[in-house]
Design an enzyme around this catalytic site. Structure first.
Site, PDB file in Angstrom:
ATOM      1  N   SER A 404      27.208 -33.261 -27.493  1.00  0.00           N
ATOM      2  CA  SER A 404      28.043 -33.242 -26.288  1.00  0.00           C
ATOM      3  C   SER A 404      29.365 -32.552 -26.571  1.00  0.00           C
ATOM      4  O   SER A 404      30.364 -33.185 -26.896  1.00  0.00           O
ATOM      5  CB  SER A 404      28.254 -34.671 -25.788  1.00  0.00           C
ATOM      6  OG  SER A 404      27.021 -35.268 -25.505  1.00  0.00           O
ATOM      7  N   THR A 405      29.365 -31.265 -26.453  1.00  0.00           N
ATOM      8  CA  THR A 405      30.494 -30.405 -26.801  1.00  0.00           C
ATOM      9  C   THR A 405      30.539 -29.300 -25.764  1.00  0.00           C
ATOM     10  O   THR A 405      29.654 -29.208 -24.918  1.00  0.00           O
ATOM     11  CB  THR A 405      30.277 -29.880 -28.242  1.00  0.00           C
ATOM     12  OG1 THR A 405      30.231 -30.994 -29.129  1.00  0.00           O
ATOM     13  CG2 THR A 405      31.352 -28.923 -28.707  1.00  0.00           C
ATOM     14  N   THR A 406      31.568 -28.459 -25.783  1.00  0.00           N
ATOM     15  CA  THR A 406      31.662 -27.378 -24.805  1.00  0.00           C
ATOM     16  C   THR A 406      32.211 -26.126 -25.455  1.00  0.00           C
ATOM     17  O   THR A 406      32.789 -26.188 -26.546  1.00  0.00           O
ATOM     18  CB  THR A 406      32.544 -27.810 -23.613  1.00  0.00           C
ATOM     19  OG1 THR A 406      32.264 -26.989 -22.484  1.00  0.00           O
ATOM     20  CG2 THR A 406      34.025 -27.721 -23.954  1.00  0.00           C
TER      21      THR A 406
END
Length: 586
Positions: A404-406
């Site tokens: 869960s990263t961007t």
């Protein structure tokens, strides 16, 4: 140019009322199963083209905010800040001011590349047994959903340093798109709804439950206009006062109180927040083909491992293999095994561990590693090598890295560029919501064990003030003194393979950036050879097993965002079809 400008003010409100989205509609939600960020469906993405500037981010709202800043004369640094603040709101599962970031930036005034390390740090009270129970590692899920998992957030300090060095517009101006959207509200996307519906822990935290779920306990439906006035107030204060407003005073006190009030409390202190410093570091760079590739150095292992993979593959015939062939998958997976073995053994916070970066990229060393690959048989599990000038071999330890990263990739009208990967770690981080933003669970990126079975200290063990190892891999490719490509991805420890495969696609196979991002994922993290479910990669399982590969088919939800400068000077922006990203330019 106005075609791509962000809808703000009355135009912004009109979009909300009409329920419209910018070009590149949101990806349809799929059943989330193998990990919380996996989506079973893809949505086709068309590459965007522009003459002056380009932004590619993980969400259309954030891309529009970045494009508007660029249209008003902002630098890539300014646009990245605006995008991150909007992502905090519309993609809360992935990143935000309660987390950290690695930033790689190109300054066109001097042609220099710098990196900014906004990685979280362990509190001063942290000790090696933080995630142990009776001497054994605790359940990862239990460790995540606790106050112990929260590290000192770093993204605001890193963005402040970036802005001081390369910003063109006032700091406060860059927060306005997010503040406006937080007050006016934004429609819940299919992906956000699916993640909320699949999370069993978020509703157990009272503040998060009140914000993300309705009175009936169900997640807000797709299209529900979600407002976050608490975040708007928080961002407004930081816009006025700078990052000190976050690291000291009422916001800091509320962060510490929330961590301490968890049923499994953490030890984050006001002093930890006050004393946090983002670091400016020299990038890790290596020539590849006609390019110079640069990325964030340790404690991120991402760019270093990507460069090792590419340096190993340069000694193989992968460039002559068809992109989706068994032989290409074999070469790529074997190179990945070797790079991940070195990563696990050597990479950690360089303030605590001597990382042999130069030795790991030494051409002779990479040639020797490549010689271990057999054309017709998998090596199985690779052992770490001994790079030149390596310290005594530490123990290898693995920290789990949820995906869960961007990613934000931007090139501005002056040729400046930013590649930024930011994260709060797992989906919705620690699940602790404070003043409208979520706190990270980044400390679970440390190895839970302090030493290996032979009693050797593990490089990535928990220590006070230490930054956990990361796989985030924001990277820039330079040619003839200009940025030719800005790229990066979310995806936990698989980020390394995602970015490396895309670079092979562009630089070795001659694919367009969007084509390279669209490639079915294959690779190995020095375990099974992984093939992306629901794609043509599944057909490689039989041939790879015949070469001795242990094969696993599963979801690999990258979120690659890239901007490429074409030979004719135009900019091409591309976004991963596996998530809801968008590229826009002008």
């Amino acid at each position: 140019m106005t075609t791509f400008r962000c809808a703000m003010g009355r135009r912004f409100a009109a979009l909300l009322v009409g329920g419209l989205f910018c070009a590149g509609a949101l990806a349809a939600a799929g059943h989330e199963h193998l990990n919380p960020e996996a989506a079973s469906g893809r949505m086709a993405r068309a590459a965007a083209y522009a003459s002056h500037y380009m932004a590619s981010t993980a969400n259309p709202w954030a891309t529009r905010a970045a494009a508007d800043i660029l249209a008003r004369g902002g630098a890539a640094a300014d646009a990245a800040i605006a995008a991150q603040m909007v992502l905090n709101l519309v993609e809360p599962q992935s990143s935000g001011i309660g987390g950290g970031a690695f930033i790689v930036a190109f300054d066109p005034r001097d042609g220099g590349v710098l990196t900014y390390d906004g990685r979280e740090t362990a509190p001063a009270a942290a000790r090696a047994g933080r995630f142990l129970r009776a001497g054994e590692p605790m359940d990862f899920h239990e460790a995540v959903n606790s106050g112990r998992s929260v590290g000192v957030p770093g993204v605001l300090r890193a963005l402040w340093r970036l802005h001081q060095a390369q910003g063109r517009l006032p700091w406060a101006e860059l927060f306005q798109p997010a503040i406006h959207l937080a007050r006016a509200g934004f429609p819940v996307s299919p992906r956000l709804h699916a993640l909320l519906a699949g999370d069993r822990d978020l509703p157990r935290q009272a503040a998060a439950a009140r914000y993300f779920y309705g009175p009936d306990g169900r997640p807000w439906p797709v299209g529900h206009v979600l407002r976050n006035p608490a975040l708007a107030d928080t961002l407004a204060r930081i816009a006025r006062e700078g990052p000190d407003a976050f690291y000291e005073g009422p916001i800091a006190r509320d962060i510490v109180a929330a961590v301490a009030a968890h049923p499994v409390p953490g030890d984050l202190s006001l002093e930890d927040l006050r004393d946090y410093r983002a670091l400016e570091r020299a990038p890790v760079c290596m020539p590849y083909r006609v390019y110079r590739l640069c990325g964030a150095p340790p404690p991120s292992s991402g760019p270093l491992a990507v460069l090792q993979i590419l340096g190993i593959l340069a000694h193989t015939p992968i460039a002559r293999a068809a992109p989706e062939s068994p032989q290409a998958a074999h070469w790529f997976a074997e190179a990945g095994r070797l790079a991940y073995a070195d990563r696990d053994a050597y990479v950690a916070d360089p303030a605590f561990v001597e990382v042999p970066v130069a030795g790991m990229l030494d051409p002779a060393y990479l040639a020797a590693r490549a010689a271990l690959i057999r054309p017709g048989r998998s090596m199985g599990r690779a052992e770490a090598g001994v790079p030149p000038a390596a310290p005594p071999r530490p123990g290898a330890g693995r920290g789990l890295e949820p995906p869960s990263t961007t990613q934000v990739s931007i090139i501005d009208a002056w040729g400046g560029a930013v590649s930024m990967t930011s994260s709060i770690e797992g989906a919705f981080g620690s699940k602790l919501l404070v003043r409208g933003f979520l706190l990270n669970n980044q400390l679970t990126d440390f190895s839970f064990l302090a030493q290996d079975a032979r009693g050797r200290p593990i490089a990535n063990r928990v220590e006070a003030g230490k930054r956990p190892r990361s796989s985030m891999a924001p990277m820039l490719a330079l040619r003839d003194g200009r940025v030719a490509l800005a790229i990066g991805s979310p995806g936990g420890s698989a980020i390394i393979n995602y970015v490396a495969q895309t670079l092979v696609g562009v630089f070795d196979w001659g694919l367009g950036l969007q084509q390279a991002i669209d490639l079915p994922h294959v690779g190995s993290r020095n375990q099974a050879t992984e093939l992306e479910a629901g794609t043509p990669a599944e057909a490689l399982a039989g041939p790879l097993r015949a070469l001795g590969h242990e094969v696993r088919v599963g979801e690999f939800p990258s979120g690659l965002q890239g901007v490429q400068r074409l030979p004719d000077g135009r900019l091409l922006g591309a976004a991963d079809p596996r998530r809801e990203g968008l590229a826009l330019g002008g």
